[in-house]
Design an enzyme around this catalytic site. Structure first.
Site, PDB file in Angstrom:
ATOM      1  N   TYR A   1     -12.430   2.267  21.247  1.00 33.74           N
ATOM      2  CA  TYR A   1     -12.190   1.304  22.310  1.00 33.74           C
ATOM      3  C   TYR A   1     -13.455   0.467  22.480  1.00 33.74           C
ATOM      4  CZ  TYR A   1     -10.296  -0.909  26.393  1.00 33.74           C
ATOM      5  OH  TYR A   1      -9.789  -1.848  27.256  1.00 33.74           O
ATOM      6  N   GLN A   2     -13.313  -0.868  22.338  1.00 28.02           N
ATOM      7  CA  GLN A   2     -12.160  -1.595  21.872  1.00 28.02           C
ATOM      8  C   GLN A   2     -11.865  -1.298  20.384  1.00 28.02           C
ATOM      9  OE1 GLN A   2     -10.145  -4.147  23.332  1.00 28.02           O
ATOM     10  NE2 GLN A   2     -11.011  -3.567  25.300  1.00 28.02           N
ATOM     11  N   PRO A   3     -10.566  -1.331  20.014  1.00 32.63           N
ATOM     12  CA  PRO A   3     -10.230  -1.123  18.605  1.00 32.63           C
ATOM     13  C   PRO A   3     -10.441  -2.401  17.801  1.00 32.63           C
ATOM     14  CG  PRO A   3      -8.240  -1.485  19.874  1.00 32.63           C
ATOM     15  CD  PRO A   3      -9.375  -1.465  20.872  1.00 32.63           C
ATOM     16  N   SER A   4     -10.483  -2.249  16.490  1.00 29.74           N
ATOM     17  CA  SER A   4     -10.631  -3.426  15.627  1.00 29.74           C
ATOM     18  C   SER A   4      -9.308  -4.160  15.460  1.00 29.74           C
ATOM     19  CB  SER A   4     -11.180  -3.017  14.256  1.00 29.74           C
ATOM     20  OG  SER A   4     -10.358  -2.030  13.669  1.00 29.74           O
TER      21      SER A   4
ATOM     22  N   HIS B   1      -3.883   3.479  16.653  1.00 25.85           N
ATOM     23  CA  HIS B   1      -4.221   4.209  15.436  1.00 25.85           C
ATOM     24  C   HIS B   1      -5.360   5.176  15.729  1.00 25.85           C
ATOM     25  CE1 HIS B   1      -6.881   0.696  15.593  1.00 25.85           C
ATOM     26  NE2 HIS B   1      -7.755   1.404  14.900  1.00 25.85           N
TER      27      HIS B   1
ATOM     28  N   TYR C   1      -5.117  -4.249  17.398  1.00 15.09           N
ATOM     29  CA  TYR C   1      -4.415  -3.790  18.589  1.00 15.09           C
ATOM     30  C   TYR C   1      -3.025  -3.247  18.273  1.00 15.09           C
ATOM     31  CZ  TYR C   1      -8.326  -5.886  20.986  1.00 15.09           C
ATOM     32  OH  TYR C   1      -9.589  -6.182  21.421  1.00 15.09           O
ATOM     33  N   HIS C   2      -3.016  -2.165  17.523  1.00 13.78           N
ATOM     34  CA  HIS C   2      -1.834  -1.342  17.287  1.00 13.78           C
ATOM     35  C   HIS C   2      -2.375   0.077  17.223  1.00 13.78           C
ATOM     36  CE1 HIS C   2       2.237  -0.520  15.481  1.00 13.78           C
ATOM     37  NE2 HIS C   2       1.595   0.592  15.170  1.00 13.78           N
TER      38      HIS C   2
ATOM     39  N   GLU D   1       0.803  -1.226   0.000  1.00 10.31           N
ATOM     40  CA  GLU D   1       0.000   0.000   0.000  1.00 10.31           C
ATOM     41  C   GLU D   1       0.836   1.277   0.000  1.00 10.31           C
ATOM     42  OE1 GLU D   1      -3.652   0.022   2.365  1.00 10.31           O
ATOM     43  OE2 GLU D   1      -3.192  -2.000   3.063  1.00 10.31           O
TER      44      GLU D   1
END
Length: 424
Positions: free
Chosen positions: A286-289, A294, A291-292, A202
């Site tokens: 939160y929660q993110p889709s 962004h 886990y890094h 990308e």
């Protein structure tokens, strides 16, 4: 303006611009030794899928959102694999203002437009001043944005399915005992994130990049955006730093990163898309889709997915909270939504940390004091429990009282009870 040009002349104390933009995605850093370049493994960027969309086989429809004009499908590509599952998200394209333009004098190249000779019109009815038609514009204006997740995981199926939702109140204790072990033990793949950060995939989609390893980030379009319609602009800023999973990990040491994100994103988007910081919402999920760490960015005037109060946390608010209390997100109770069938929800239930609901109040009788106290304690911040609240869309059915009982009440010596309901 070219996609990869510098957007600011502001410099830091060491004389470098805080927002370093890629000028050539294929450039080689001159400060890297040649033997290091040879030893470092590289991957060829994938430009063609391994599957044929035309051969997709539908298993079931996960959801059909008529409001957003999207439909999510579950299925397979049998010619590739009978076992791997795929999730397809189809979305009708939003209208672009240029599509309805009728004066094209200032446009150097001809572009498809709705009001042209290629428009097919089918009249449904004419009634006085009102007319109803079915119109089919040229094929160039009828594209369907298609997002494919393949092979898909259970988490992807949960994300795009219509299921019962539950609101969880996650205390710090619950995070340490349930949520964190679930995150670390599930081994969610972040390969696609690292492919972007390390320029293996990308690269042509990167809008801007700050290369600083501690407070830098990559800014690129989210898959939800078609990359063309400014009204539906949706970007992601992915930080270079690898050890921040989510909002829970943020503390005072990350304030330089958060400030750099806020300022750098604002400058880049204003220069590239003409939108000022006051026209943008920047927020965490939160929660993110994944886990890094962004950040999601889209225009305030737009209605984007995931902007609800139980999921989104504005970047400015996060910065302010940490400035007030350095370990705010290690001490606060955070709400988030879990889907029916989620393994994390099962973990909460198995641990006995979820209260499914209170007792129903029948015949006008209240809960006894012991049950009331128990329910109240289970909702307290100190309690290692999270209340599981069922989010129902349907309204409870109103049952008329039997006429016989109503008559008996009127004829009795006791005056009838009058219930006054205030109108909203």
């Amino acid at each position: 303006m070219p996609a990869n040009t510098d957007v600011t002349n502001k410099v830091t104390s060491d004389g470098e611009s805080p927002l370093k933009v890629i000028e050539q995605v294929t450039e080689v850093k001159t400060d890297v030794a040649a033997d290091e370049l040879v030893e470092k493994p590289t991957k060829v960027e994938v430009t063609a899928p391994s599957y044929n969309l035309a051969k997709f086989k539908l298993t079931r429809i996960l959801q059909n959102n008529t409001l957003r004009k999207t439909i999510a499908l579950l299925g397979t590509f049998p010619d590739v694999s009978e076992n791997d599952i795929a999730v397809l998200l189809l979305e009708k394209q939003a209208f672009k203002e240029r599509d309805v333009q009728t004066e094209l004098d200032n446009i150097s190249e001809p572009a498809p437009r709705i009001f042209s000779d290629s428009l097919q019109v089918n009249t449904e009815f004419i009634n006085n001043i009102y007319g109803s038609f079915q119109c089919v514009p040229s094929s160039e204006l009828n594209n369907i944005k298609t997002t494919v997740v393949y092979p898909a995981t259970e988490k992807h199926i949960e994300k795009y399915s219509i299921t019962q939702k539950y609101l969880i109140k996650e205390t710090p204790t619950l995070y340490e005992e349930l949520t964190l072990p679930y995150i670390t033990g599930s081994h969610f793949s972040l390969d696609w994130v690292y492919n972007i950060l390390e320029h293996r995939q990308e690269t042509d989609r990167i809008v801007y990049e700050d290369f600083d390893p501690e407070k830098g980030f990559v800014l690129l379009p989210d898959l939800k955006w078609d990359g063309k319609t400014l009204e539906t602009l949706y970007l992601l800023a992915i930080v270079h730093k690898h050890d921040i999973k989510s909002l829970r990990d943020l503390n005072h040491t990350h304030l330089p990163l958060l400030h750099n994100l806020r300022d750098g994103i604002a400058v880049a988007i204003e220069e590239r898309y003409g939108l000022s910081a006051s026209q943008l919402r920047m927020y965490f999920h939160y929660q993110p889709s994944f886990y890094h760490l962004h950040i999601h960015i889209n225009p305030v005037r737009g209605d984007a997915p995931g902007i609800w109060c139980e999921k989104s946390h504005m970047l400015d608010t996060v910065i302010s909270n940490i400035e007030l209390m350095s370990d705010y997100y290690q001490r606060v109770t955070l709400p988030f939504v879990l889907f029916e069938g989620s393994k994390l929800l099962d973990e909460y239930e198995a641990k006995g940390a979820v209260q499914k609901g209170g007792k129903a109040v029948t015949d006008g009788k209240q809960l006894d004091e012991k049950s009331h106290d128990k329910s109240r304690k289970s909702n307290s911040i100190e309690s290692p429990q999270a209340q599981k609240v069922k989010l129902e869309n349907s309204q409870a059915e109103v049952v008329e009282p039997p006429k016989k009982k109503l008559k008996e009440t009127i004829e009795s010596d006791q005056p009838p009870k009058v219930i006054v309901v205030a109108a909203e």
